[in-house]
Design an enzyme around this catalytic site. Structure first.
Site, PDB file in Angstrom:
ATOM      1  N   THR A  15       0.833  -1.200   0.000  1.00 54.40           N
ATOM      2  CA  THR A  15       0.000   0.000   0.000  1.00 54.40           C
ATOM      3  C   THR A  15       0.868   1.251   0.000  1.00 54.40           C
ATOM      4  O   THR A  15       0.620   2.201  -0.761  1.00 54.40           O
ATOM      5  CB  THR A  15      -0.936   0.001   1.224  1.00 54.40           C
ATOM      6  OG1 THR A  15      -1.898  -1.052   1.069  1.00 54.40           O
ATOM      7  CG2 THR A  15      -1.660   1.330   1.372  1.00 54.40           C
ATOM      8  N   GLN A  55       0.521  -9.737  -6.195  1.00 54.12           N
ATOM      9  CA  GLN A  55      -0.006 -11.102  -6.300  1.00 54.12           C
ATOM     10  C   GLN A  55       0.785 -11.965  -7.272  1.00 54.12           C
ATOM     11  O   GLN A  55       0.842 -13.186  -7.122  1.00 54.12           O
ATOM     12  CB  GLN A  55      -1.480 -11.067  -6.734  1.00 54.12           C
ATOM     13  CG  GLN A  55      -2.419 -10.405  -5.755  1.00 54.12           C
ATOM     14  CD  GLN A  55      -2.637 -11.216  -4.490  1.00 54.12           C
ATOM     15  OE1 GLN A  55      -2.364 -12.410  -4.432  1.00 54.12           O
ATOM     16  NE2 GLN A  55      -3.143 -10.559  -3.451  1.00 54.12           N
ATOM     17  N   HIS A  90       4.589 -10.448   2.376  1.00 49.94           N
ATOM     18  CA  HIS A  90       3.696 -11.402   3.056  1.00 49.94           C
ATOM     19  C   HIS A  90       2.828 -12.198   2.089  1.00 49.94           C
ATOM     20  O   HIS A  90       2.101 -13.100   2.497  1.00 49.94           O
ATOM     21  CB  HIS A  90       2.856 -10.705   4.129  1.00 49.94           C
ATOM     22  CG  HIS A  90       1.711  -9.888   3.622  1.00 49.94           C
ATOM     23  ND1 HIS A  90       0.418 -10.337   3.631  1.00 49.94           N
ATOM     24  CD2 HIS A  90       1.668  -8.641   3.108  1.00 49.94           C
ATOM     25  CE1 HIS A  90      -0.386  -9.402   3.155  1.00 49.94           C
ATOM     26  NE2 HIS A  90       0.347  -8.362   2.829  1.00 49.94           N
ATOM     27  N   THR A 102      14.299   4.489  10.137  1.00 53.14           N
ATOM     28  CA  THR A 102      15.269   3.401  10.277  1.00 53.14           C
ATOM     29  C   THR A 102      14.728   2.124   9.645  1.00 53.14           C
ATOM     30  O   THR A 102      13.587   1.732   9.873  1.00 53.14           O
ATOM     31  CB  THR A 102      15.565   3.149  11.772  1.00 53.14           C
ATOM     32  OG1 THR A 102      16.063   4.356  12.344  1.00 53.14           O
ATOM     33  CG2 THR A 102      16.602   2.043  11.930  1.00 53.14           C
ATOM     34  N   CYS A 132      -8.562  -6.361   2.377  1.00 46.99           N
ATOM     35  CA  CYS A 132      -8.536  -4.918   2.635  1.00 46.99           C
ATOM     36  C   CYS A 132      -9.926  -4.299   2.573  1.00 46.99           C
ATOM     37  O   CYS A 132     -10.133  -3.184   3.026  1.00 46.99           O
ATOM     38  CB  CYS A 132      -7.622  -4.216   1.633  1.00 46.99           C
ATOM     39  SG  CYS A 132      -5.899  -4.716   1.778  1.00 46.99           S
TER      40      CYS A 132
END
Length: 377
Positions: free
Chosen positions: A75, A178, A200, A236, A325
């Site tokens: 995103t 995807q 992920h 960071t 989402c």
């Protein structure tokens, strides 16, 4: 090996389970706790770990080391690509009517603010109207198109789209969240200016993604406070997760042919069995070569998708109706509406997405449970 989970998990478009090899790599990297911006040896250990990961991701895309920016999510990468380009160049923005919310919502915001935003039409299988793109591209600053659709699995011809963009000197961004590791992606061959991939979805950790930025492309950054990530993404670096992301990519391409063959075969077997259930109808591409290898979207006419998801969850089967989402939003899927499904077809839609950790035994059990739930009342 992956962690064993209770039940059968078939919602891999939403997220994937963490690979044990990835966790082991992250545990080793947790000892590299320095700040990559520090000059002492602990800082340089961390900087080296980030550099190693950057090289791994770059190589997988045929990109250069300094064209990979690590972000916190796909995103964020999509927002950086869109607003980073259009805040600098106030031209036309072209996208599609079947994008992920992380592209659709920025597009709607830009349109509300007066930007000329064009939503390309798609056909009944979700493929972009390329001729419409040719007509609309004059004056465009950016074209952003999802590669593999997260709901119906449509794989766009990004090579052709990239060629059109290059011919018209227009920046081209595509979201490969995807499709990354499920098909080979070469940013040079595709003529990509910007490209999003994330961790992920490939059995890596959550909270880390990348944006490929073609050398020479100028973006306005969205956040301020530091010069990390080539001065585009301050803060960071999340060293442990970045290392895990790179390990997940390494594993995926190490066993690319074997894993993808297995996923494709399981998908085809599952789809064949699902379509034998009464009133089942496939949504998205019929030509399975033009579809994500792990994606099935089927409507069970006369049924309600959400009720099926809940009933299957109680039976130990994890599937979905669409994007995680938007799962808490009311209203029909904008993607299924865009491909002109009827209200009945949209209401009964179920998305099933596989990974390399699924087995044929799980597929057989899942089909029986789905058939039982669909046919019960």
């Amino acid at each position: 090996m992956a962690f064993r989970i209770m039940g059968i998990y078939l919602d891999n478009a939403a997220t994937t389970q963490l690979d044990r090899e990835v966790l082991e790599e992250m545990n080793k990297c947790s000892e590299v706790f320095g700040n990559p911006g520090s000059l002492h040896f602990k800082g340089q250990e961390a900087a080296d770990a980030v550099s190693k990961a950057r090289k791994t991701i770059a190589k997988s895309l045929n990109a250069d080391f300094d064209e990979i920016i690590f972000t916190g999510s796909a995103t964020e990468s999509n927002n950086l690509a869109i607003f980073g380009t259009l805040n600098r160049n106030k031209g036309k923005f072209i996208t599609t009517s079947i994008e992920h919310p992380s592209v659709l919502e920025p597009a709607l915001k830009l349109k509300k603010e007066g930007c000329d935003v064009i939503f390309l039409d798609v056909d009944r299988e979700g493929f972009v109207n390329v001729e419409q793109l040719r007509k609309e591209i004059k004056g465009a600053a950016l074209v952003s198109i999802v590669h593999g659709n997260h709901e119906i699995g449509t794989l766009q011809d990004v090579g052709e789209i990239g060629k059109i963009c290059k011919e018209n000197n227009v920046a081209f961004h595509f979201d490969a969240s995807q499709s990354y590791t499920k098909t080979k992606i070469d940013v040079r061959e595709i003529n990509a200016t910007l490209l999003t991939v994330n961790s992920h979805k490939i059995h890596g950790p959550k909270g880390v993604a990348t944006l490929y930025v073609k050398r020479g492309t100028r973006l306005n950054k969205l956040m301020y406070g530091g010069e990390q990530e080539l001065n585009l993404r301050p803060g960071t670096e999340n060293v442990v997760s970045i290392a895990g992301f790179a390990k997940a990519a390494e594993i995926a391409f190490r066993d690319y042919e074997k894993n993808n063959k297995k996923i494709r075969e399981l998908r085809d077997k599952l789809l064949d069995k699902l379509l034998r259930i009464k009133n089942a109808k496939l949504n998205g591409p019929r030509d399975l070569e033009k579809r994500l290898i792990n994606n099935i979207n089927v409507s069970f006419l006369g049924k309600e998708g959400e009720s099926l998801v809940i009933a299957l969850s109680k039976a130990g089967i994890c599937v979905s109706t669409g994007s995680a989402c938007t799962s808490r939003k009311q209203g029909p899927s904008h993607i299924l509406k865009a491909i002109k499904l009827s209200d009945k077809e949209i209401k009964g839609a179920l998305r099933v997405t596989l990974s390399r950790f699924n087995t044929e035994k799980e597929i057989n059990v899942a089909v029986e449970k789905i058939k039982e739930v669909v046919e019960s009342g």
